[in-house]
Design an enzyme around this catalytic site. Structure first.
Site, PDB file in Angstrom:
ATOM      1  N   HIS A  14      29.546  74.180  63.482  1.00  0.00           N
ATOM      2  CA  HIS A  14      28.545  75.218  63.721  1.00  0.00           C
ATOM      3  C   HIS A  14      28.957  76.017  64.948  1.00  0.00           C
ATOM      4  CE1 HIS A  14      25.724  73.314  66.950  1.00  0.00           C
ATOM      5  NE2 HIS A  14      26.923  72.820  67.070  1.00  0.00           N
ATOM      6  N   CYS A  25      29.528  76.600  73.322  1.00  0.00           N
ATOM      7  CA  CYS A  25      28.869  76.406  72.021  1.00  0.00           C
ATOM      8  C   CYS A  25      28.764  77.694  71.202  1.00  0.00           C
ATOM      9  CB  CYS A  25      27.494  75.785  72.214  1.00  0.00           C
ATOM     10  SG  CYS A  25      27.575  74.100  72.846  1.00  0.00           S
ATOM     11  N   HIS A  29      32.808  75.091  66.432  1.00  0.00           N
ATOM     12  CA  HIS A  29      33.200  73.728  66.816  1.00  0.00           C
ATOM     13  C   HIS A  29      32.499  72.749  65.888  1.00  0.00           C
ATOM     14  CE1 HIS A  29      29.436  74.454  69.007  1.00  0.00           C
ATOM     15  NE2 HIS A  29      29.268  73.137  69.027  1.00  0.00           N
ATOM     16  N   HIS A  31      31.001  68.552  65.012  1.00  0.00           N
ATOM     17  CA  HIS A  31      30.396  67.322  65.518  1.00  0.00           C
ATOM     18  C   HIS A  31      30.439  66.248  64.436  1.00  0.00           C
ATOM     19  CE1 HIS A  31      28.753  69.193  69.110  1.00  0.00           C
ATOM     20  NE2 HIS A  31      28.223  70.149  68.360  1.00  0.00           N
ATOM     21  N   HIS A  69      30.914  68.093  55.965  1.00  0.00           N
ATOM     22  CA  HIS A  69      32.101  68.952  55.969  1.00  0.00           C
ATOM     23  C   HIS A  69      31.765  70.398  55.599  1.00  0.00           C
ATOM     24  CE1 HIS A  69      34.103  65.104  56.318  1.00  0.00           C
ATOM     25  NE2 HIS A  69      35.138  65.774  56.784  1.00  0.00           N
ATOM     26  N   GLU A 112      24.378  64.875  68.157  1.00  0.00           N
ATOM     27  CA  GLU A 112      25.622  65.600  67.893  1.00  0.00           C
ATOM     28  C   GLU A 112      26.791  65.040  68.691  1.00  0.00           C
ATOM     29  OE1 GLU A 112      25.399  69.592  70.534  1.00  0.00           O
ATOM     30  OE2 GLU A 112      24.381  69.705  68.614  1.00  0.00           O
TER      31      GLU A 112
END
Length: 125
Positions: A14, A25, A29, A31, A69, A112
């Site tokens: 996200h 952020c 990137h 998580h 994914h 996360e």
């Protein structure tokens, strides 16, 4: 009050587009998300359950199909912060849960990272 919790996992990417470009952020990137649902009840059923853990498989199946994914920005209609995702997942759980689980959801926590999480608490009706 008795409570139980079950944790599920999925991998997703996200970005938070409302943040300034220099914020880490704001860039794409990923998580290794962990999502924990907590259910509670004053009464136990069957052999002494709040709910059978196996009855929560529908939630894990949904997480895998909808989010694993994937880019959360393309799957969700809102900026995918952990706080908003926790609230969204609580609503989805309440709408999709089998009738015998009605009213048992107490909270959804989205983790996360190993040290960062957000929890949405469900107000009992």
């Amino acid at each position: 009050m008795y409570t139980i919790s079950k944790e599920f996992r999925f991998e997703a990417a996200h970005r938070l587009t409302s943040l300034p470009p220099e914020h880490q952020c704001s860039r794409p990137h990923g998580h290794s998300y962990r999502v924990r649902v907590e259910l509670g009840s004053e009464e136990l059923t069957g052999p002494g359950f709040v709910a059978d853990f196996g009855e929560l498989a529908f939630f894990g199946s949904y997480l895998a199909a909808a989010f694993d994914h994937r880019d959360l920005n393309t799957v969700l209609s809102f900026e995918p912060t952990s706080e908003r995702l926790a609230k969204y997942l609580a609503g989805w759980f309440i709408d999709a849960a089998p009738p015998h689980l009605d009213g048992l959801l107490r909270s959804v926590t989205v983790m996360e990272t190993a040290t960062s999480s957000a929890t949405y608490h469900v107000v009992p009706s």
